[in-house]
Scaffold this active site. Structure first.
Site, PDB file in Angstrom:
ATOM      1  N   GLY A  23       4.289   4.003   3.253  1.00 54.20           N
ATOM      2  CA  GLY A  23       3.831   2.789   2.577  1.00 54.20           C
ATOM      3  C   GLY A  23       3.948   1.612   3.526  1.00 54.20           C
ATOM      4  CE  LYS A  24       4.296  -1.754   8.384  1.00 52.66           C
ATOM      5  NZ  LYS A  24       4.949  -0.855   9.355  1.00 52.66           N
ATOM      6  N   GLY A  25       3.712  -3.052   3.361  1.00 55.24           N
ATOM      7  CA  GLY A  25       3.352  -4.236   2.599  1.00 55.24           C
ATOM      8  C   GLY A  25       3.354  -5.460   3.474  1.00 55.24           C
ATOM      9  CB  ILE A  52      -0.919   0.027   1.252  1.00 55.90           C
ATOM     10  CG1 ILE A  52      -1.763  -1.247   1.347  1.00 55.90           C
ATOM     11  CG2 ILE A  52      -1.796   1.274   1.260  1.00 55.90           C
ATOM     12  CD1 ILE A  52      -2.714  -1.470   0.205  1.00 55.90           C
TER      13      ILE A  52
END
Ligand code: GLU
Length: 435
Positions: free
Chosen positions: A119-121, A74
């Site tokens: 962001g992050k995943g 994201i």
């Protein structure tokens, strides 16, 4: 070749008062936006992440079969700089969780004054259930599937729950090989949190825990509170919690009374030998059975009277159920989103201070920024330089938060959010919105 069906997207996990974690994160933003009277247009722009990337990719397991995995990245916001944030491997990972974590990265980087967005995943897996070879293939295939959705000057992953320096080297190696020989050494900063031997920074492994302690030290100075006489409890004894304890006890002389991780909960009213526990937890992959303390029930952790509580595990651990019984002076959020808004209100009413996640655990991304800078400039800084720069930057963010707190007569979570949102909104106002 057998192949399992794509994993079904996990149903959203409700969080006290909210349908999912993203709604909880959004409510913190709305509260700050209301307090600071933020423009309607900016509220609309910031209400959802910019990009939501979902990839399904097959990986060969050790037994020869193929399994399909679902991975997320994201990209919440990049007005201040590249998207930046960790990659999580955990069975609870799902879209709304990653969206919330990505939003918190935007606010965290903004508050710390970094030239990064958020962001992050993650992948919805339990990494302990896979062999090292399988994890390597999963990580490489995930990186390949993300393709140019990540990049050293675009979106820069880092470790988070369930991932580490090894995961980052696999990501880096896959990325630089995918993009050709000429990129091999100029693109190392596509990820941070790498081991030092692979281009990582000195002090990145301890950075989040060290940052937690520096914010606690800033609070103690403000309150004229002697940390050498302080007692504390840690929930989560992974990278963040274990380094925070090592530094809080080793450098400031505070006493650890109890700790909890996924293997168990331990207590010793006379204090736990932190160095011994640190080594034990690495060797045994958990704290259960540590000989220098007695095992207690999981829920009893919250009842232990201490000066400081450091939640350093997962989100939504402190709710209206346990907040009323928590008997501490300070909650220092090593984890992201560990406290629900209902619990926040209870702490404010009870006069318990709280250093919010976007400030308290920002040491990790701050040293990620140092790693990225060193990689770009071909530099390698000494450990004492990294620590001194981290201390200055995070203490500065703490002081700024305290000034906003006084200005708006609000609590620290809201103050930190206001400061973070203000930097982002100023940038939007200066640049205008295209077209
Ligand atoms: N995963 C960490 C966090 O939640 C570090 C992120 C980074 O270094 O980019 O802040």
């Amino acid at each position: 070749m057998s192949q399992t069906a794509a994993p079904a997207p996990q149903a959203a996990i409700a969080v006290e008062g909210f349908e999912n974690l993203y709604q909880m994160a959004a409510s913190q933003f709305t509260r700050a936006a209301d307090t600071m009277n933020l423009d309607k247009d900016l509220r609309v722009i910031l209400s959802q992440p910019k990009n939501e990337i979902i990839v399904n990719f097959p990986v060969r397991m050790d037994n020869g079969s193929y399994q399909l995995f679902k991975g997320y990245r994201i990209q919440h916001n990049n007005i201040l700089g590249c998207y930046k944030g960790g990659i999580r491997y955990h069975p609870q990972v799902h879209l709304d969780e990653v969206k919330a974590l990505a939003a918190w990265m935007t606010w965290k980087c903004s508050l710390a004054g970094l030239p990064f967005g958020g962001g992050k995943g993650g992948i919805q897996i339990d990494p302990t259930k896979y062999s090292a070879d399988e994890l390597q293939r999963i990580t490489r295939r995930f990186t390949h599937a993300l393709g140019s959705n990540i990049g050293p000057d675009f979106d820069i992953p880092a470790p988070d729950v369930g991932t580490n320096g090894q995961t980052m080297v696999w990501m880096m190696d896959t990325y630089v090989n995918t993009f050709g020989a000429a990129h091999k050494n100029v693109s190392r900063h596509v990820v941070t949190g790498k081991p030092v031997s692979a281009g990582g920074s000195e002090g990145r492994d301890e950075a989040t825990g060290r940052g937690v302690v520096y914010t606690i030290a800033a609070w103690a100075q403000e309150k004229k509170f002697d940390l050498a006489k302080a007692t504390y409890v840690v929930q989560g004894f992974g990278n963040v919690g274990s380094f925070a304890a090592k530094i809080l006890t080793g450098e400031y002389g505070s006493t650890l009374l109890a700790a909890q991780d996924h293997t168990g909960t331990i207590h010793n009213a006379n204090g736990i030998d932190v160095e011994a526990l640190f080594k034990y937890a690495i060797e045994k992959k958990g704290i259960a059975g540590f000989p220098g303390a007695k095992a207690i029930e999981r829920d009893d952790l919250w009842k232990i009277k201490a000066d400081i509580l450091i939640p350093a595990a997962l989100e939504a651990q402190i709710t209206s159920k346990n907040a009323p019984i928590i008997d501490v002076k300070l909650v220092a959020e090593g984890a992201n989103g560990p406290t629900t808004p209902k619990a926040d209100e209870i702490f404010v009413k009870r006069g318990i201070d709280l250093i919010p996640d976007i400030l308290c655990n920002s040491g990790g991304v701050i040293v990620s920024y140092f790693e990225w800078t060193q990689n770009k400039q071909g530099e390698s800084w000494y450990l004492d330089e990294v620590r001194a720069k981290l201390k200055r930057r995070i203490t500065d963010a703490f002081d700024r938060t305290m000034r906003v707190k006084a200005q708006y007569k609000t609590d620290m979570r809201n103050a930190a959010m206001i400061r973070a949102v203000d930097r982002v909104s100023t940038s939007y106002k200066e640049r205008g919105i295209f077209p």
